[in-house]
Design a protein around this motif. Structure first.
Motif, PDB file in Angstrom:
ATOM      1  N   MET A   1     -11.234  -5.501 -13.216  1.00 36.21           N
ATOM      2  CA  MET A   1     -11.116  -4.741 -12.029  1.00 36.21           C
ATOM      3  C   MET A   1     -10.122  -5.529 -11.206  1.00 36.21           C
ATOM      4  N   LYS A   2      -9.167  -4.721 -10.592  1.00 35.82           N
ATOM      5  CA  LYS A   2      -8.107  -5.253  -9.749  1.00 35.82           C
ATOM      6  C   LYS A   2      -8.358  -4.717  -8.228  1.00 35.82           C
ATOM      7  N   ILE A   3      -8.360  -5.561  -7.354  1.00 32.63           N
ATOM      8  CA  ILE A   3      -8.709  -4.923  -5.899  1.00 32.63           C
ATOM      9  C   ILE A   3      -7.472  -5.572  -5.240  1.00 32.63           C
ATOM     10  N   VAL A   4      -6.804  -4.576  -4.520  1.00 31.18           N
ATOM     11  CA  VAL A   4      -5.565  -5.005  -3.517  1.00 31.18           C
ATOM     12  C   VAL A   4      -6.057  -4.929  -2.124  1.00 31.18           C
ATOM     13  N   CYS A   5      -5.938  -5.741  -1.356  1.00 31.34           N
ATOM     14  CA  CYS A   5      -6.139  -5.766   0.084  1.00 31.34           C
ATOM     15  C   CYS A   5      -5.103  -5.983   0.985  1.00 31.34           C
ATOM     16  N   ILE A   6      -4.820  -4.964   1.848  1.00 25.22           N
ATOM     17  CA  ILE A   6      -3.619  -5.197   2.753  1.00 25.22           C
ATOM     18  C   ILE A   6      -3.896  -5.892   3.834  1.00 25.22           C
ATOM     19  N   GLY A   7      -3.436  -6.941   4.240  1.00 23.12           N
ATOM     20  CA  GLY A   7      -3.765  -7.732   5.303  1.00 23.12           C
ATOM     21  C   GLY A   7      -4.766  -9.059   5.005  1.00 23.12           C
ATOM     22  N   ALA A   8      -4.117 -10.157   5.628  1.00 24.32           N
ATOM     23  CA  ALA A   8      -5.098 -11.574   5.071  1.00 24.32           C
ATOM     24  C   ALA A   8      -5.400 -12.141   6.646  1.00 24.32           C
ATOM     25  N   LEU A  35      -8.308 -10.242  -7.309  1.00 22.19           N
ATOM     26  CA  LEU A  35      -8.054  -9.847  -5.897  1.00 22.19           C
ATOM     27  C   LEU A  35      -6.512 -10.432  -5.641  1.00 22.19           C
ATOM     28  N   VAL A  36      -5.802  -9.403  -4.896  1.00 21.27           N
ATOM     29  CA  VAL A  36      -4.513  -9.609  -4.352  1.00 21.27           C
ATOM     30  C   VAL A  36      -4.459  -9.410  -2.877  1.00 21.27           C
ATOM     31  N   LEU A  37      -4.208 -10.315  -2.011  1.00 19.10           N
ATOM     32  CA  LEU A  37      -4.062 -10.127  -0.719  1.00 19.10           C
ATOM     33  C   LEU A  37      -2.504 -10.028  -0.279  1.00 19.10           C
ATOM     34  N   PHE A  38      -1.956  -8.808   0.289  1.00 22.29           N
ATOM     35  CA  PHE A  38      -0.883  -8.734   0.788  1.00 22.29           C
ATOM     36  C   PHE A  38      -0.517  -8.963   2.438  1.00 22.29           C
ATOM     37  N   GLU A  39       0.069 -10.126   2.974  1.00 19.79           N
ATOM     38  CA  GLU A  39      -0.062 -10.319   4.201  1.00 19.79           C
ATOM     39  C   GLU A  39       1.661 -10.487   4.754  1.00 19.79           C
ATOM     40  N   GLN A  40       2.055  -9.591   5.610  1.00 22.99           N
ATOM     41  CA  GLN A  40       3.580  -9.440   5.976  1.00 22.99           C
ATOM     42  C   GLN A  40       3.868 -11.020   6.783  1.00 22.99           C
ATOM     43  N   GLU A  41       3.046 -11.520   7.551  1.00 20.30           N
ATOM     44  CA  GLU A  41       3.252 -13.136   8.071  1.00 20.30           C
ATOM     45  C   GLU A  41       3.077 -13.965   6.985  1.00 20.30           C
ATOM     46  N   PRO A  42       3.929 -14.920   7.380  1.00 16.60           N
ATOM     47  CA  PRO A  42       3.805 -16.234   6.374  1.00 16.60           C
ATOM     48  C   PRO A  42       2.653 -17.243   6.485  1.00 16.60           C
ATOM     49  N   TYR A  43       1.593 -16.574   7.294  1.00 19.48           N
ATOM     50  CA  TYR A  43       0.380 -17.291   7.424  1.00 19.48           C
ATOM     51  C   TYR A  43      -0.815 -16.170   7.545  1.00 19.48           C
TER      52      TYR A  43
END
Length: 369
Positions: A1-8, A35-43
């Motif tokens: 199962m693959k979960i994508v999370c928008i925002g870290a 799990l993959v977390l997408f975060e637009q900031e570099p931190y």
């Protein structure tokens, strides 16, 4: 199962911490989950980040403190991320000088509705009369459609006029009549009749040290080093590196085909998923997914103004953690004595700092000189 999370930020990191915890325990379903977390900031951290200015002072992006007595798993996660914490006694006040028509500060304990016994006599009498009227009503006949209705229902028009309306407009930049009442349950303390009677029986000296009902929230914790942002960056660094895509902006989400488009290092890419966790503002998710018509949500913005100063600290502020300012003539709605919380100055023996928060309407231009 693959979960994508928008925002870290804290929510996404909480999901990551829990999955990691389950995997470490050998849970089969967790071990089979990616799990993959997408975060637009570099931190990591989102709005709970901390920045360092050119002089070496650390500034949180807003007043963030930790109360976790109702959520032990939150405390477990944050203590796993950062080991050294300070515990502070909460001591916050409200400047109500505009009621007294005097210069300088006129501080009363927060929440202001509990400080009615300290109000000027004519305002105090009206507040008490309206509160007693509400205590005597077996069942209200009022309809509650917005936050102003809610305040009128529980406190009356005088407290609305002298505190709730001006402070709400300072913090949220809208009139309370435009705000929903469904958020107030755990955020706005009601004033029980027994509590009011006990406070009214005290003299002014006794009221200075009275218990204003914070209970377990009388104390809070703050990381000793690095500010609030250190908690989330430390948590990210302890979790699997390949779970995070930092500096990556989500462009759109196809919720029907379960794919997400994103921009990584200047290139548009696509990823499939089985489950989606969204931690960004809900109106942005609607814009990205087109799952429903655009939402008509009002929001504001907050400007953080940090002031670093040479020691010693102003003696008056040594006892407080933060102060509220409902007065419309004061530009900020809250001032946090940040250097009391942790090591956030270049040298705590030489410097101290305060952090001011100023709320503006979203279309208000911010001029930096």
């Amino acid at each position: 199962m693959k979960i994508v999370c928008i925002g870290a930020a804290p929510t996404g990191l909480g999901a990551a911490f829990r999955l990691h915890e389950l995997q470490e325990s050998g849970d089969e379903k967790a071990l089979d989950t990616q799990l993959v977390l997408f975060e637009q900031e570099p931190y990591a951290g989102g709005l709970s980040c901390t920045v360092k200015d050119k002089n070496g002072f650390l500034w949180d992006m807003g007043g963030h403190i930790t109360f976790d007595h109702n959520y032990p798993y939150y405390g477990k996660a944050t203590k796993w991320a950062v080991e050294e914490w300070n515990q502070l006694t909460r001591n916050c006040m409200v400047d109500m000088n505009y009621l007294y028509k005097t210069d300088g500060l006129r501080l009363v304990p927060y929440p202001a509705q509990f400080a009615v016994p300290l109000f000027p006599a004519h305002i105090k009498e009206k507040c008490l009369m309206e509160l007693n009227e509400r205590y005597q009503q077996a069942q209200s006949t009022r309809s509650v459609h917005n936050f102003e209705d809610w305040v009128l229902e529980h406190f009356g028009p005088t407290i609305l006029d002298v505190f709730f309306r001006p402070y709400t407009k300072k913090v949220w930049t809208v009139d309370p009549v435009k705000m929903s009442p469904n958020w107030v349950g755990t955020r706005v303390a009601k004033l029980p009749k027994e509590k009011l009677e006990s406070l009214c029986a005290m003299n002014e000296k006794e009221l200075e040290t009275a218990d204003f009902g914070w209970g377990p929230n009388s104390f809070f914790t703050f990381p000793k080093y690095g500010g609030t942002g250190n908690v989330w960056e430390s948590m990210r660094k302890k979790l699997p590196t390949d779970w995070f895509k930092l500096g990556t902006k989500v462009l759109s989400v196809d919720h029907k085909n379960k794919t997400i488009r994103y921009l990584e290092e200047g290139q548009e890419k696509e990823m499939e998923y089985d489950a989606l966790i969204n931690t960004t503002p809900i109106d942005l998710l609607v814009e990205q997914t087109k799952i429903c018509p655009p939402l008509n949500l009002a929001h504001n913005k907050v400007v953080i103004v940090g002031v670093g100063m040479h020691a010693p600290m102003t003696p008056l502020l040594e006892q407080f953690t933060w102060l509220y300012f409902p007065d419309r003539n004061v530009p900020f709605f809250r001032v946090t004595i940040l250097s009391r919380y942790g090591e956030v100055t270049p040298d705590s023996s030489k410097y101290w700092s305060i952090m001011c928060e100023c709320a503006l309407q979203i279309d208000d231009p911010v001029r930096v000189s």
